[in-house]
Scaffold this active site. Structure first.
Site, PDB file in Angstrom:
ATOM      1  N   LEU A 483       0.830  -1.206   0.000  1.00  0.00           N
ATOM      2  CA  LEU A 483       0.000   0.000   0.000  1.00  0.00           C
ATOM      3  C   LEU A 483       0.861   1.251   0.000  1.00  0.00           C
ATOM      4  O   LEU A 483       1.943   1.283   0.597  1.00  0.00           O
ATOM      5  CB  LEU A 483      -0.921  -0.001   1.223  1.00  0.00           C
ATOM      6  CG  LEU A 483      -1.800  -1.248   1.389  1.00  0.00           C
ATOM      7  CD1 LEU A 483      -2.580  -1.151   2.682  1.00  0.00           C
ATOM      8  CD2 LEU A 483      -2.736  -1.409   0.212  1.00  0.00           C
ATOM      9  N   GLY A 524       2.314  -5.246   8.711  1.00  0.00           N
ATOM     10  CA  GLY A 524       2.408  -3.861   8.236  1.00  0.00           C
ATOM     11  C   GLY A 524       1.344  -3.596   7.200  1.00  0.00           C
ATOM     12  O   GLY A 524       0.153  -3.860   7.406  1.00  0.00           O
ATOM     13  N   ASP A 525       1.744  -3.084   6.037  1.00  0.00           N
ATOM     14  CA  ASP A 525       0.798  -2.780   4.968  1.00  0.00           C
ATOM     15  C   ASP A 525       0.949  -3.755   3.807  1.00  0.00           C
ATOM     16  O   ASP A 525       0.640  -3.411   2.667  1.00  0.00           O
ATOM     17  CB  ASP A 525       0.992  -1.342   4.477  1.00  0.00           C
ATOM     18  CG  ASP A 525       2.405  -1.102   3.942  1.00  0.00           C
ATOM     19  OD1 ASP A 525       3.275  -1.947   4.217  1.00  0.00           O
ATOM     20  OD2 ASP A 525       2.618  -0.088   3.271  1.00  0.00           O
ATOM     21  N   GLU A 526       1.402  -4.981   4.077  1.00  0.00           N
ATOM     22  CA  GLU A 526       1.599  -5.977   3.033  1.00  0.00           C
ATOM     23  C   GLU A 526       0.509  -7.046   3.097  1.00  0.00           C
ATOM     24  O   GLU A 526       0.308  -7.679   4.141  1.00  0.00           O
ATOM     25  CB  GLU A 526       2.970  -6.633   3.163  1.00  0.00           C
ATOM     26  CG  GLU A 526       4.125  -5.681   2.878  1.00  0.00           C
ATOM     27  CD  GLU A 526       5.476  -6.366   3.000  1.00  0.00           C
ATOM     28  OE1 GLU A 526       5.520  -7.441   3.643  1.00  0.00           O
ATOM     29  OE2 GLU A 526       6.466  -5.835   2.476  1.00  0.00           O
TER      30      GLU A 526
END
Length: 866
Positions: A483, A524-526
């Site tokens: 993201l 995280g954002d993964e």
């Protein structure tokens, strides 16, 4: 002279008059801007910093942006313990090792004055006697030249002090510096309290998590043990059944026994050997091996089977035991060599019939990672007993039948006992079932989004890889989603908004895939998606496009509209994949390629990406070796004074010629060093070589008085790094004035606010400082006012375009005009033609560097090493 030239001369005259005024105005606005930034940074620290050590260093950085703060400390008074705690202490002459001191030893001094009275201090050594009498302070020993100290208060209570001081006679504090320090101190106590509370909360959470993990591990171990008991019970029952049913084919009996044994221990290869005493041969009624289809009867020799026949005991033979048997003469050397080559692990147990050894049952594995242990040895010893019983029953049916009756009774008794035990165990397991299910769910799901986590996704991906290898027509793909702007959202709106954002992203992605596809959050954002059994490759691209489009829609977070984006890497599962990590690695590589191409897109992985990654990794490994073995080419290029062609200094740089890839470009050379984490090592290596060169040429006909090296700004981010460079110079027995450090302007753009104290320290030590590639980055003019550079080296791209580009020629003239006021000199870099040299002489440029002046001299460092 034309009208334009006259107008330009008037503009230059006005520029000379306006520069001091512009500098004052620039300083005023820059200070106001930094005050606003400091207020924002302190507010940001309260929510972003989780550890006090990081908080104090961050506050130190904020204060250093306003004034000289090379020497800075924060102290807190603990009245209940009558001590003063130095929470943070940085001093260039005092290595503070004691964090706490008795309060009575400090109360008569300047720090004690602040803690006693709650008033601030502005000390100057020039006014020392008046200062001591006015403030009732005892000044003992060597004092700083100037000191600013302010109290830290919680409400009206004084809880500590914050102090900056200088030992440099050339540094002076102002009333404006004191006001800034007072301003910062009003916000620090609240920030410290909030960070302390966060530290305590995080510590409590970590301890609770550790306890829950320990409970989970204990429960898993208990479940495993109970499963082993049940497996052993079932195996005992099946072996008993086989031994009782002797009417069937003996080969089927052996094969069934092998299957049962393989469930208890690793038994991919198994055989039974019978000793035919009449013919003195070893016969093999059962033989199953991955490397050999069958084996014929053979005479007795020095094999492993014969070793068990001689010892009469179950034997565990691993490679160390093989060597021992070969040395003692109990095992044939060729047999031992074959076992070592195959990394065998072998188990054998004797088959005893009527008190005599009739044969051997053996199992073996190939490879280093499958080794038998003592538990397997005991289990095989038990199994061999039942096989011997079966053989004995075959010889004497009546006695075997009687034995079967007895065995059945024993098995029934044992089964009843085990059933009672099982009933008790099941009752206990039921009581913990809900806890167990919750722990299993938590172990395989993300706590925020409730999506599957990395462990569960990896497990499903391994199954997909196995399916692809077995049924190659099945099609699977992994989408790796990263993201955009997640950190900005987190830092701007807070972690709560960041959590809401991730939950909404998970919901949107789930709407873009099918029900049997798997969506997981790696952290995280993964996010990753496993597309299961799609029909066409276009389907994968369509899903990726839907995800990118969905994420690009606005998000409503805390009443604010925020935008994000997604970069997607796609890896199709092929038959050559062997593990989930390989697929994720390739999908991740494709995702980074998508980000490199401009974000908001998807990229399919191909083997060329992996080849590039492998090539980069190999290049980094080769660079480490080249640096260790000093396999570089060395060059010296002088900086020339243009009027008399004398040498100002010589710039030393190294180049690398790879045996496979040829000459490595300068940009790639630095990039490889940075990716390998060896930038600092390379800089110290160049600095050491420069010192060696100065010493080597000291007594020759052509001495080198000054050498320049290019230095990364990473050396300026910590005081210890600067000290290390100065130590290298001193240990080489040369003066710092014989060295020139060149810093790239583009590096300064990224970390300029942290390096000013280090640059000033190098300047005080006597090192000549050069700003390299001036004009290639942004905000270059600010460097000329803020940093004490001795020389400014104009970027070669400006010099290359003259005299064709009058605009760039005027720019160089403008920098030369500014240099007269700011006490630095200008060097034109990249002077490669006579036309360029003539243009520079026309505008009276003093120094230049390039091919037209003097070529770079290639050095033979072997003579230097000898």
């Amino acid at each position: 002279m034309s009208q334009d030239s006259t107008q330009h001369e008037l503009t230059e005259e006005e520029l000379r008059e306006l520069i001091p005024q512009l500098q004052q105005l620039t300083d005023k606005y820059k200070r106001a801007e930094r005050v606003q930034k400091a207020l924002f940074d302190i507010s940001e620290l309260a929510s972003s910093v989780s550890h006090l050590n990081r908080l104090y260093s961050a506050i130190h950085e904020i204060i250093a942006d306003f004034m000289n703060a090379d020497n800075f400390f924060v102290a807190f008074y603990e009245p209940e313990n009558h001590v003063v705690d130095f929470a943070y202490f940085v001093d260039e002459f005092d290595e503070q090792t004691v964090h706490q001191l008795p309060a009575e030893s400090l109360m008569d001094g300047m720090t004690g004055f602040i803690l006693r009275t709650g008033n601030h201090l502005f000390y100057k050594r020039a006014e020392e006697e008046i200062f001591a009498s006015e403030h009732d302070i005892k000044l003992v020993g060597s004092q700083p030249y100037e000191l600013l100290g302010v109290p830290l208060k919680r409400g009206s209570q004084v809880i500590g002090a914050m102090v900056v001081q200088t030992y440099d006679e050339g540094v002076h504090y102002t009333q404006e510096d004191l006001e800034v320090l007072l301003f910062v101190s009003q916000h620090i106590v609240t920030t410290v309290d909030r960070v302390k509370n966060r530290e305590l909360t995080e510590s409590t959470i970590r301890e609770r998590t550790r306890q829950l993990r320990k409970i989970n591990d204990d429960l898993q171990e208990e479940i495993l043990e109970r499963q082993k008991v049940e497996s052993l019970q079932q195996a005992l029952f099946e072996i008993s059944e086989l031994a009782a049913n002797l009417e069937g084919d003996m080969n089927a009996f052996y094969s069934s026994l092998h299957e049962i044994l393989a469930r208890l221990i690793s038994a991919p290869n198994c055989y039974i050997a019978i000793h035919n005493k009449e013919k003195d041969l070893l016969e093999f009624p059962y033989f199953s091996d991955a490397k050999q289809d069958q084996i014929n009867a053979r005479p007795l020799g020095l094999g492993l089977t014969e070793f068990v026949l001689r010892t009469g005991q179950a034997e565990l033979i691993n490679p160390p035991k093989v060597l021992e048997l070969a040395e003692s003469g109990d095992l044939d050397v060729s047999v031992a060599q074959n076992m070592l080559n195959s990394a065998n692990s072998w188990l054998g147990s004797p088959l005893v019939v009527d008190g005599e050894i009739a044969g051997v049952i053996a199992v073996q594995t190939y490879g280093k990672h499958a080794k038998y242990n003592a538990r397997d040895q005991e289990l095989l010893r038990f199994v061999s007993h039942h096989i011997a019983v079966a053989i004995e029953r075959k010889r004497n049916t009546e006695s075997m039948q009687r034995y079967n009756v007895e065995l059945e009774e024993r098995v029934k008794e044992r089964t009843a006992e085990l059933n009672r035990t099982n009933k008790f165990l099941k009752q206990q397991i039921e009581e913990r079932k809900e806890i167990e299910l919750k722990l299993i769910h938590d172990a395989h799901h993300d706590s925020l989004t409730d999506l599957p986590n990395r462990a569960m996704f990896t497990s499903r991906l391994e199954l997909a890889i196995a399916s692809k290898q077995r049924y190659s027509e099945n099609m699977f793909a992994v989408l790796f989603i990263d993201l955009d702007r997640f950190k900005v959202i987190n830092d701007t709106l807070g972690h709560h908004a960041g959590d809401e954002f991730l939950i909404e992203v998970a919901r949107r992605i789930a709407l873009c895939i099918r029900g049997h596809d798997l969506l997981a959050r790696l952290g995280g954002d993964e996010f990753v998606v496993l597309l299961d059994n799609f029909e066409d490759e276009d389907d994968v691209e369509e899903v990726a496009s839907r995800i990118i489009s969905s994420i690009s829609e606005p998000f409503l977070l805390d009443g604010r509209e925020m935008y994000s984006g997604a970069s997607v890497g796609i890896a199709h599962i092929e038959t050559y994949y062997r593990s989930a990590d390989e697929v994720l690695r390739d999908a991740d590589a494709a995702m980074y390629q998508a980000k490199t191409l401009g974000r908001g897109r998807f990229v399919m992985f191909d083997k060329s990406m992996r080849d590039r990654l492998i090539e980069e990794l190999e290049l980094e490994n080769e660079f480490r070796r080249a640096l260790r073995e000093e396999e570089f080419d060395y060059f010296l290029q002088p900086v020339i004074k243009l009027d008399d062609k004398s040498t100002l200094y010589k710039e030393m740089y190294v180049r690398w010629s790879h045996p496979a890839y040829g000459k490595i470009a300068r940009e790639q050379f630095r990039q490889v060093a940075e990716h390998s984490g060896l930038t600092l090592d390379l800089d110290l290596f160049q600095l050491t070589k420069a010192c060696e060169l100065i010493n080597y040429y000291q007594g020759t006909d052509d001495p080198i008085n000054k050498i320049a090296v290019n230095v990364s700004i990473n050396h300026l981010l910590q005081a210890s790094m600067v000290n290390q460079m100065i130590d290298v110079i001193e240990s080489a027995d040369i003066t710092p004035s014989q060295l020139v450090f060149e810093f790239d302007e583009n590096d300064l753009n990224r970390r300029s606010q942290f390096i000013l104290p280090a640059i000033k320290k190098l300047k005080r030590a006597g090192v000549t400082l050069v700003l390299d590639n001036f004009g290639s980055g942004l905000a270059s003019l600010s460097y000329l006012f803020a940093y004490p550079f001795d020389f400014i080296k104009i970027d070669h791209r400006f010099v290359k375009s003259i005299p064709r580009s009058q605009r760039n020629l005027k720019l160089i003239q403008s920098v030369m005009l500014i240099s007269e006021h700011l006490k630095f000199q200008v060097i034109a870099e990249g002077v490669d033609s006579q036309a360029q040299l003539d243009a520079l002489n026309e505008i009276e440029c003093i120094y230049g560097q390039g091919k037209i002046l003097k070529h770079a001299k290639v050095l033979d460092m072997t003579s230097l090493a000898s």
